[in-house]
Structures are given as C-alpha cells and as structure tokens.
Design a protein around this motif. Structure first.
Motif, PDB file in Angstrom:
ATOM      1  N   UNK A   1      51.912 -44.596  86.449  1.00  0.00           N
ATOM      2  CA  UNK A   1      50.825 -45.501  86.817  1.00  0.00           C
ATOM      3  C   UNK A   1      51.246 -46.439  87.947  1.00  0.00           C
ATOM      4  N   UNK A   2      52.468 -46.914  87.828  1.00  0.00           N
ATOM      5  CA  UNK A   2      52.968 -47.835  88.841  1.00  0.00           C
ATOM      6  C   UNK A   2      53.084 -47.139  90.196  1.00  0.00           C
ATOM      7  N   UNK A   3      53.598 -45.899  90.180  1.00  0.00           N
ATOM      8  CA  UNK A   3      53.746 -45.154  91.425  1.00  0.00           C
ATOM      9  C   UNK A   3      52.390 -44.837  92.044  1.00  0.00           C
ATOM     10  N   UNK A   4      51.376 -44.646  91.193  1.00  0.00           N
ATOM     11  CA  UNK A   4      50.070 -44.236  91.700  1.00  0.00           C
ATOM     12  C   UNK A   4      49.039 -45.366  91.731  1.00  0.00           C
ATOM     13  N   UNK A   5      49.526 -46.583  91.506  1.00  0.00           N
ATOM     14  CA  UNK A   5      48.628 -47.740  91.522  1.00  0.00           C
ATOM     15  C   UNK A   5      47.441 -47.596  90.564  1.00  0.00           C
ATOM     16  N   UNK A   6      47.757 -47.177  89.346  1.00  0.00           N
ATOM     17  CA  UNK A   6      46.717 -47.090  88.321  1.00  0.00           C
ATOM     18  C   UNK A   6      46.869 -48.302  87.384  1.00  0.00           C
ATOM     19  N   UNK A   7      45.799 -49.055  87.220  1.00  0.00           N
ATOM     20  CA  UNK A   7      45.875 -50.249  86.360  1.00  0.00           C
ATOM     21  C   UNK A   7      45.825 -49.850  84.880  1.00  0.00           C
ATOM     22  N   UNK A   8      46.522 -50.608  84.031  1.00  0.00           N
ATOM     23  CA  UNK A   8      46.564 -50.284  82.597  1.00  0.00           C
ATOM     24  C   UNK A   8      46.269 -51.521  81.739  1.00  0.00           C
ATOM     25  N   UNK A   9      45.805 -51.264  80.519  1.00  0.00           N
ATOM     26  CA  UNK A   9      45.642 -52.315  79.506  1.00  0.00           C
ATOM     27  C   UNK A   9      46.411 -51.903  78.262  1.00  0.00           C
ATOM     28  N   UNK A  10      47.453 -52.622  77.900  1.00  0.00           N
ATOM     29  CA  UNK A  10      48.112 -52.322  76.623  1.00  0.00           C
ATOM     30  C   UNK A  10      47.189 -52.767  75.478  1.00  0.00           C
ATOM     31  N   UNK A  11      47.155 -51.961  74.416  1.00  0.00           N
ATOM     32  CA  UNK A  11      46.247 -52.294  73.322  1.00  0.00           C
ATOM     33  C   UNK A  11      46.916 -52.036  71.977  1.00  0.00           C
ATOM     34  N   UNK A  12      46.778 -53.008  71.075  1.00  0.00           N
ATOM     35  CA  UNK A  12      47.286 -52.807  69.717  1.00  0.00           C
ATOM     36  C   UNK A  12      46.122 -52.540  68.781  1.00  0.00           C
ATOM     37  N   UNK A  13      45.919 -53.424  67.814  1.00  0.00           N
ATOM     38  CA  UNK A  13      44.825 -53.237  66.866  1.00  0.00           C
ATOM     39  C   UNK A  13      43.483 -53.668  67.428  1.00  0.00           C
ATOM     40  N   UNK A  14      43.491 -54.209  68.630  1.00  0.00           N
ATOM     41  CA  UNK A  14      42.270 -54.663  69.302  1.00  0.00           C
ATOM     42  C   UNK A  14      41.501 -55.665  68.448  1.00  0.00           C
ATOM     43  N   UNK A  15      42.221 -56.616  67.893  1.00  0.00           N
ATOM     44  CA  UNK A  15      41.565 -57.644  67.090  1.00  0.00           C
ATOM     45  C   UNK A  15      41.574 -58.995  67.799  1.00  0.00           C
TER      46      UNK A  15
END
Lengths: 556, 255
Positions: A147-161
């Motif tokens: 993702x970093x190499x390709x400039x893709x944004x990310x959202x880390x997600x756990x239990x989404x609470x």
C-alpha cells in the motif's frame, strides 16, 4: 450438581428484564458462547460480530449518510491511488484464503462490506470497496508495504466499536481488519503478563484470564465486540481505570507494523525498562495513524474474589461528590469503580429498554460503587460501615446493595446499558470530556438550557433533541455528555459545537478523555492542545508515515 | 383469626452464577472462597410473604429460618432486609454431619410447633442438592395440605388459592389454612435489599439455636461415595470457508 435449576434461576431474572444484555455478559460463565448475551440489536443494527457477519435485521445502513456527504468540507486526497482490480488480485494472491478478502469489484458484495464501512452509532459511512483480513503479522507487513509503495490509503480496524469514527473509512481507503489475528500467545501466571494478538476480543481475553484467576486491566461496555489491539490503539479508559490505571502504564510491549512494512517487535515482558525513548507509547492512543498494532503484552492484576456492588440515589451533584470523597476515604484500596449517572439517563434507560430501576422513586443523581478485594469479610465490613455512614449523614437518599451475582449484573447494567439505550431514538451526540469534578455537571445543565432556549428539545418528532444528559466515570473526572436525538441535525450540531469545546477549554479540560479523536474531534484538538504540541505531533506523524496513507482525514 | 403467621425456611447455597467445582478428594463441591447467596427459590418465598402483607392480607408475623453454618446469618439478614420480621438460625457447622431433607423437615416441624406458624412458604428445591423433598415431607409430618410449585398465591380469610404450573398448562388448587406452599420461578420478582432496610434489619431480632435445642436426631442416612464433574464438552473447530465446512462435515460422516 444442580446445573439445570441454576440455569433456570438465572433465566428468571433475565426473562423479566430481557433487554438487560450487559448484565448477562457480566455474569456469563466462561464456558458459554460469547454471543448469547447480545440480544439487543436495536441500536447496534449492523455491528459486525467476531466472524464479521452482521447480526440484527437486514441492513438499515442505507439510512446512514455517507461521511463525505455529511461533511463536504472533507475532500478526498488526490495523491492516493484509486483502487484497481490489479491491486485486488495482488491481495487475493497474497492472502490466499477466500475469507481473507471482501471486495465489491468483481461481484456485488456491498452488503457484505457494509458492516466494515459504517460505525455502530450510524454516524459515519465510508466508500471502501476492499476489506483485508490478514492472519499474521507477516501478512500485515506485506499489505502495508504494498500500500505504501502504491500510495493506497488504509484504515486499521478492530471491533469497530469506536465512538469517533476512527475505525471506518471516509472515502475508498482499504480496511485492514484484524479479527483473524485472534490467538492468545502466552500467559505467565507468576508475573501476570499476557501476550496476545491484537484481534483477540476483550471479553475472550478476560474470560481466559478469569480461568487463571487474573483480570484484564480494562473493562468497558463493548467488551463482547471490541478487540484488545483496538483498545490499545485508542487507549481506551473504561470502568476499571480508577483501580488499575491507564493502558499507558499496563501495556508493557507491543508488536506493530509501520507503513513501510517494518515490523517493530517490542513485545517485552518487563515492568521496568529505562532504555531510551519509550516508542510504544506513541502507538498507544495513536489510533492507527503511524502503524498497525498486531500484538500486545500487558500486565494483568490478580482477579479479586470478593466483589460488592451498591447503587445509590442522591439529591444533587454536590452529594455525589461528597459520596465520592467518603468512598475514597472509607473504602480506599478496595474501591474499584465509582460511576455517576444523572436521573435523566436512568429515566431514558427505563423508557428505552423497559428495564425496572432498582430504586423506588426518582432521584436527581445516581452513583454506582464497586469494591473488589481478596477477603469477603474484610470488604463487607468496610462496605457496611461506609453505607451506614453515608446513610446517617444523609449523603445518599436511598440505595441498594447487590445480594448475589445476578443483582450485581443488574446494577451494573444500569450504568453499562446507558450508552446503548440512548441510541434508541435514532442517534446520539456524544462528548467524552475530562473536567474538574466540581464543574463537571454544570456543563450538562448549560447545554440543556442552550438547546431548550432555541426550542430544539421536546417530546415529539418535531423536535430533534430528546434531552441532554450526563453520566460517566466520576472517579476519573470523566464526563460523558450525551445528547440523544431523533435525527442528526446540522442545527443541533451548530448549537453544540464549538460551544462544548469552548466550555471545556475555559476549564482547562480535555475534549477527548477516553474516546479518542478520530474524525469527530480532529478539527477541535486546538481546544485542548497548544500549537507547539500539535506541531510536535505532526512531526511524529510525518516521520513514521511520510506518505500519509495511515488512517487519513483523522486524528491531527 | 389473628392473621397469618408465616414461616419461611431459607438456605445458603453457592451463588447460582458461580460454576461449582468438585474438590480434589471428590467428596464434595468446593465451598471455600466461593460466593454464596440465598437459594433463589427461597428468595421468592420471602418476597411472596412480604407481598402478601403488602397486599393487605392480615399477616401478623414473617419469620425467616435457616439451618446452616454461621455465615447463614448473612442471608437471614438479607431476608429481614427484604421484609421478614425476625430470624431463627440453627447453627450447623460445616464439620458437623449435614442435614438431609428428612432431617430438615423434622426440624421444621418442631419450629412450626414452637412458632405456631400456620403457613410455611418454601422454595420448591435448593439449587445445590436439587432434592425438592423438604416441603412435601414437612406437609406429611404435619399432616397439612400442600400446594407445590406455586406461580400465584391468593389468600382470602382461611382459604388459600394457589396456581401452579404443570405440564401443558396451569392447575389451580385450594385449601384451608394451615398449609404448605412451595414456590416456583414465575411467582414474583424478588426486590433489592435497600440501604435503609439493610440497616433496619440489623436491629431485628435474630435467635441463635442448635440442633440440640430442638432435641433432634438428624444423623444422615445416606453416605456420599463420590462427587464428579460432568464430562467436559468437546470444543468445536473453526473452518475457513464453506468448502472447508463441507469437507469437515463429510469427514465426520454428517453428510
């Protein structure tokens, strides 16, 4: 042994108050299935459970507006690459297993992806088309590097609470959900140190520890869904903070992955370690903006075998403060929680859930006290003396003491059930604030007056606001100001913000005590932090995440 | 008639939310350092007695009774905080031979005679032994009518009408005082012990007695040979996807 009658006996009370799900969670024996208690789907209609499936009815998520529409001032950053089929194919090949990738490119999977796109308060909704569920730290590392190499944004997600929209995408960020990293790695019964994957559900970890007579130093209402990695990433506070302190102290080490794929292996099991900067602290409460936590080691205290719970009605907030002082004074080391709820929250809880309140009559304020210790007789004696004292000096007007585990759970549900019950009417504006205890409740009154003056508060559908209420962790000087509404309304928001933040700033409080910043409070951080502090924070962000792919549009 | 003289026998048992464990010697269930509370069915009995009084049924006295270790005092205080007028505690130490249902019933008969009770409300069973015999035996010893598993109790003068849940419906029975009632789950919802009442309960009389005071030979007739836990439930397995599940089911011969 009488398993059957025990079971039926516990059903009796729960059947009479079927909506008191938090209490069932508290008393549920560890052998039972994790989800049996979560019967109440009304206000959490599309919260994904541990398997990522949706419980409750068919997706009412359509009613949730896209964050990008609600907040047109937030623009997609054009430096991020648009996701293509080629990317999706790469991830599919990398992760192999079919259950590790949810995407709506090759097929229409919008219903499958919806739970990852919106939060349980139904306030924020993103446009993500790809959800990745890595099972190992190595996979997280490879995903982030790509993702970093390709400039893709990310959202880390756990239990989404989360309550501030920190764990859901805004635009088309890739969701990296850690639910498949759910292994407990080790536990040392001598030191009480637990090492576990980030995706372990809090209640699972606590049940595991209960078997070993230990306790997870964090407890909160969402424990059946939230993950410990997410708890650490947001530095969650919760119900046991008064006793066991914050995660900044209890987390001894973390394993995390930086955006460039570097794995930080700092899973130390040391209570003392003065060797250089304590880098892990940046990840605790970092809300996934500089890296993804994949594992933690945490110090877990001995579980107290003797627990008592009492619930009081009080005449005024002054009396609640007096009760708190008396509790600290007379219960001292066995006091493990001191929670405050105003009379309005309890009335709304009763209205929303039909739950019968423990006390006859109405009181302007309620407090819940929990003691935990190692010796029942010692604790009971202390508690009895304390109770007699506060009754005789008329600090409390009325109260009850739980006589058994079920009553304990019932009393706790009067506090833990509040957050969920307030969502009953449609939505809630939530403010989680640190304030000097003496001034804490003035804010709630001021906000209610303000909303009433402009005619927004009322009993019928023409008024958006149901009421303005306050409750919270009095022991930690942490107030939850909640404004339950029938619909999210710009007019209400205008009355609340920045008014609430200015109020807090005047008292030198914090606009985010334990819920974090996320997307909700990003614009307001200046009310609690100086320009210098914010500059330093931005430097750190840029140092670890120079491309800015980690959880963009949020935090600082 | 001067009013009901209600006797409510209660028992201290391991809290029903606690998972009981068998001791190492496999002779009994581990009770040390385990949370105990009032047997839930007995809580219903106390609650019903108090509600009868609140419903303006003439009740002249509610006596809570317990035979058990010194700590049974705690549940007697709870009963008094819920509304019982006084308590009687027959101390049976843990090291003494434990009472069996017949022993309890014989003891209760003597208490009934002594207290001149005309209504005894008991839980239908205690959740630790699950014997569900005491009420019936007591009725036999006293030669009184009994209504078991009550889900509704109505008192009019000397007549008591009890609704009980039975297989396939409800059964309504009627009898004249004195009588025995045993309680079932749906009878009522016990109240919390409120602080003012807990404090009042401390001042209510609690009589301490021993089995000797009642000149009772309650030697057990049964000998416990062995106590074991039920076999542990086998854990499930997780599968990755639908194909995995199908092949697993085939492997187990379910498909």
């Amino acid at each position: 042994m009488a398993t059957s009658s025990r079971f039926v006996a516990s059903l009796r009370r729960t059947a009479l108050s079927p909506r008191a799900s938090p209490c069932i969670k508290r008393i549920r024996p560890v052998t039972q299935v994790r989800w049996t208690g979560s019967t109440s789907a009304t206000s959490e209609p599309h919260q994904p459970d541990a398997k990522g499936t949706v419980k409750g009815g068919p997706a009412p998520a359509k009613a949730v507006k896209f964050t990008s529409e609600m907040y047109p001032e937030i623009q997609r950053n054009s430096k991020f690459t648009n996701l293509s089929e080629e990317h999706v194919k790469y991830f599919k090949d990398m992760l192999g297993s079919e259950s590790a990738v949810v995407e709506s490119f090759s097929k229409d999977a919008s219903e499958d992806i919806e739970p990852y796109n919106s939060d349980w308060m139904r306030k924020y909704r993103g446009h993500a088309k790809l959800v990745l569920k890595p099972a190992t730290t190595e996979e997280v590392s490879r995903i982030l590097k790509y993702c970093n190499d390709n400039m893709l944004a990310v959202v880390p997600q756990g239990g989404n609470t989360g309550l501030v929209g920190g764990s859901v995408p805004v635009f088309d960020e890739i969701v990296i959900n850690l639910q498949r990293m759910d292994k407990i790695r080790s536990f040392d019964e001598v030191s009480g140190i637990l090492v576990a994957d980030a995706g372990v559900i809090l209640e699972v970890a606590d049940n595991f520890l209960a078997e070993k007579k230990h306790i997870f130093p964090l407890d909160l209402g969402a424990k059946g869904s939230c993950q410990i990695g997410g708890n650490v990433a947001t530095n969650a506070g919760g119900l046991r903070l008064l006793r066991y302190g914050s995660l900044h102290g209890n987390v001894l080490g973390i394993e995390a992955v930086l955006p460039d794929g570097t794995v930080i292996d700092d899973l130390l099991e040391l209570r003392k370690n003065n060797t250089g900067y304590d880098i892990k602290q940046l990840f605790i409460g970092g809300e996934g903006t500089i890296g993804i936590i994949t594992g933690i080691s945490i110090l877990c205290p001995q579980r107290s075998p003797a627990v008592n719970v009492a619930y009081f009605g009080l005449e005024s907030f002054e009396h609640a403060q007096k009760a708190f002082r008396a509790a600290k004074n007379q219960l001292s080391e066995i006091l493990s929680a001191f929670e405050m709820m105003d009379g309005r929250t309890q009335k709304l809880l009763n209205k929303a859930t039909g739950k019968k309140l423990p006390l006859e009559g109405e009181h302007p304020f309620y407090c819940l006290i929990e003691t935990s210790g190692s010796n029942t007789d010692h604790d009971s004696e202390k508690l009895q003396n304390f109770l007699e004292n506060v009754m005789e000096t008329e600090i409390v007007s009325d109260g009850v003491v739980a006589q058994d585990q079920t009553q304990m759970g019932e009393l706790w549900s009067c506090r833990e059930g509040v957050s969920e019950a307030l969502g009953h009417w449609g939505g809630v504006y939530k403010y989680d604030l640190s304030l000097p205890i003496a001034d804490m409740y003035d804010l709630v009154n001021d906000v209610r007056d303000r909303l009433t003056e402009v005619g927004l508060v009322g009993d019928d559908d023409s008024h958006p606001v149901v009421d303005a209420v306050g409750y919270g962790h009095m022991g930690d000087a942490n107030l939850h100001l909640n404004v339950p509404v029938r619909r999210y309304d710009k007019e209400v928001e205008k009355q609340l913000e920045p008014y609430v933040y200015e109020w807090v700033q005047k008292k030198n409080g914090s606009i985010s005590a334990e819920h974090g910043l996320g997307i909700t409070k990003k614009p307001y951080i200046g009310y609690s932090r100086s320009d210098t502090m914010i500059k330093l924070m931005k430097q750190i962000k840029n140092l670890y995440d120079p491309n800015g792919i980690m959880n963009p549009y949020k935090y600082i | 008639m001067s009013g009901l003289r209600i006797l409510v026998p209660i028992k201290r048992v391991i809290d029903y939310a606690v998972k009981p464990r068998v001791n190492r010697a496999q002779t009994a269930v581990e009770t040390a350092n385990v949370k105990h509370s009032m047997n839930p069915f007995d809580e219903l009995s106390i609650e019903e007695a108090v509600r009868l009084r609140e419903r303006k049924v003439p009740v002249s006295e509610i006596v809570a009774f317990s035979a058990g270790p010194p700590k049974s005092q705690d549940i007697l205080r709870t009963a008094m905080a819920m509304g019982a007028d006084r308590g009687i505690h027959v101390v049976v130490e843990d090291k003494d031979p434990q009472l069996e249902p017949l022993g309890v019933a014989k003891l209760l008969k003597k208490v009934v005679d002594e207290q001149k009770s005309n209504l005894v409300i008991l839980g239908k069973q205690s959740i630790d032994d699950d014997a569900a015999q005491t009420g019936q035996m007591l009725a036999g010893l006293l030669n009184w009518p009994q209504a078991t598993q009550a889900s509704k109790v109505q008192v009019e003068g000397e007549t008591v009408t009890v609704t009980k849940e039975v297989d396939g419906g409800v059964e309504t029975v009627r009898a004249k005082l004195p009588m025995i009632i045993t309680t079932d789950l749906r009878l009522n919802e016990p109240r919390y012990a409120s602080l003012p009442n807990i404090m009042k309960a401390k001042k209510k009389p609690l009589e301490k007695k021993t089995l000797k005071d009642y000149e009772l030979d309650a030697a057990p007739r049964l000998k416990t040979i062995k106590v074991t836990e039920p076999p542990p439930r086998k854990g499930g397995v997780k599968v990755e996807d639908v194909d995995g599940m199908i092949s697993k089911l085939k492997e187990l011969g379910a498909l």
